[in-house]
Design a protein around this motif. Sequence first.
Motif, PDB file in Angstrom:
ATOM      1  N   ILE A  27      65.767  51.531 -41.348  1.00 44.47           N
ATOM      2  CA  ILE A  27      64.917  50.330 -41.287  1.00 44.47           C
ATOM      3  C   ILE A  27      65.699  49.101 -41.739  1.00 44.47           C
ATOM      4  O   ILE A  27      65.667  48.053 -41.089  1.00 44.47           O
ATOM      5  N   LEU A  28      66.419  49.221 -42.844  1.00 45.17           N
ATOM      6  CA  LEU A  28      67.159  48.071 -43.368  1.00 45.17           C
ATOM      7  C   LEU A  28      68.289  47.654 -42.433  1.00 45.17           C
ATOM      8  O   LEU A  28      68.527  46.454 -42.235  1.00 45.17           O
ATOM      9  N   LYS A  29      68.978  48.629 -41.851  1.00 39.24           N
ATOM     10  CA  LYS A  29      70.057  48.300 -40.921  1.00 39.24           C
ATOM     11  C   LYS A  29      69.509  47.564 -39.699  1.00 39.24           C
ATOM     12  O   LYS A  29      70.073  46.548 -39.277  1.00 39.24           O
ATOM     13  N   ALA A  62      75.841  40.750 -40.154  1.00 40.74           N
ATOM     14  CA  ALA A  62      75.126  41.638 -41.070  1.00 40.74           C
ATOM     15  C   ALA A  62      76.178  42.528 -41.713  1.00 40.74           C
ATOM     16  O   ALA A  62      77.098  42.998 -41.049  1.00 40.74           O
ATOM     17  N   LYS A  63      76.035  42.743 -43.012  1.00 39.09           N
ATOM     18  CA  LYS A  63      77.044  43.505 -43.739  1.00 39.09           C
ATOM     19  C   LYS A  63      76.352  44.482 -44.683  1.00 39.09           C
ATOM     20  O   LYS A  63      75.439  44.104 -45.414  1.00 39.09           O
ATOM     21  N   LYS A  64      76.797  45.735 -44.645  1.00 42.39           N
ATOM     22  CA  LYS A  64      76.290  46.738 -45.581  1.00 42.39           C
ATOM     23  C   LYS A  64      77.147  46.654 -46.835  1.00 42.39           C
ATOM     24  O   LYS A  64      78.361  46.812 -46.779  1.00 42.39           O
ATOM     25  N   ILE A  65      76.506  46.381 -47.969  1.00 41.18           N
ATOM     26  CA  ILE A  65      77.274  46.232 -49.201  1.00 41.18           C
ATOM     27  C   ILE A  65      77.042  47.371 -50.191  1.00 41.18           C
ATOM     28  O   ILE A  65      77.771  47.480 -51.161  1.00 41.18           O
ATOM     29  N   ALA A  66      76.062  48.201 -49.920  1.00 38.65           N
ATOM     30  CA  ALA A  66      75.785  49.376 -50.754  1.00 38.65           C
ATOM     31  C   ALA A  66      74.797  50.244 -49.975  1.00 38.65           C
ATOM     32  O   ALA A  66      74.209  49.785 -49.000  1.00 38.65           O
ATOM     33  N   PRO A  67      74.600  51.493 -50.411  1.00 40.61           N
ATOM     34  CA  PRO A  67      73.568  52.281 -49.744  1.00 40.61           C
ATOM     35  C   PRO A  67      72.215  51.569 -49.831  1.00 40.61           C
ATOM     36  O   PRO A  67      71.825  51.092 -50.891  1.00 40.61           O
ATOM     37  N   MET A  68      71.564  51.447 -48.698  1.00 47.40           N
ATOM     38  CA  MET A  68      70.265  50.785 -48.594  1.00 47.40           C
ATOM     39  C   MET A  68      70.304  49.343 -49.087  1.00 47.40           C
ATOM     40  O   MET A  68      69.353  48.841 -49.664  1.00 47.40           O
ATOM     41  N   HIS A  69      71.429  48.662 -48.860  1.00 49.44           N
ATOM     42  CA  HIS A  69      71.569  47.267 -49.275  1.00 49.44           C
ATOM     43  C   HIS A  69      72.408  46.532 -48.222  1.00 49.44           C
ATOM     44  O   HIS A  69      73.611  46.747 -48.123  1.00 49.44           O
ATOM     45  N   TYR A  70      71.746  45.683 -47.457  1.00 50.34           N
ATOM     46  CA  TYR A  70      72.396  44.900 -46.413  1.00 50.34           C
ATOM     47  C   TYR A  70      72.212  43.429 -46.713  1.00 50.34           C
ATOM     48  O   TYR A  70      71.280  43.034 -47.397  1.00 50.34           O
ATOM     49  N   GLU A  71      73.116  42.626 -46.157  1.00 47.19           N
ATOM     50  CA  GLU A  71      72.957  41.183 -46.265  1.00 47.19           C
ATOM     51  C   GLU A  71      73.310  40.540 -44.937  1.00 47.19           C
ATOM     52  O   GLU A  71      74.128  41.054 -44.181  1.00 47.19           O
ATOM     53  N   VAL A  72      72.658  39.438 -44.660  1.00 42.28           N
ATOM     54  CA  VAL A  72      72.968  38.625 -43.486  1.00 42.28           C
ATOM     55  C   VAL A  72      73.646  37.381 -44.018  1.00 42.28           C
ATOM     56  O   VAL A  72      73.062  36.638 -44.813  1.00 42.28           O
TER      57      VAL A  72
END
Length: 116
Positions: A27-29, A62-72
């Motif tokens: 969902i987060l991705k 969009a960047k994954k920075i940790a498990p279940m943690h994304y940022e735009v």
Amino acid sequence: MKVDGVNNLLTKLKTMHDDIDEDVGFILKNNANEGVELAIKNAQRAFIKGYWTGNLARMIKAKKIAPMHYEVISNAHYSGYLEYGTRYMNKEPFIFPTYLSLKKQVHEDLERLING
């Protein structure tokens, strides 16, 4: 759900835990990827002075920075000037409106996951 015995219960809970992690990650991705598209659209709407070149759109990721943690994020060096303005130009926010939309969408998606 029918479970017999403590060991079976623990196994079932572990499986449920792993499944929820995968679902939340998915969902987060997806929301992060949709956030990139939304940020680009917000930027195009905000920049009404006729100087859109497309560079900013190429720099939003969009960047994954940790498990279940994304940022735009926008990697364009001038993004802050556009978002907050300067003493010479008014602000033209494109990331904050994206954040507000994503916050609502992620909350709705996670609520739907939990409630079924």
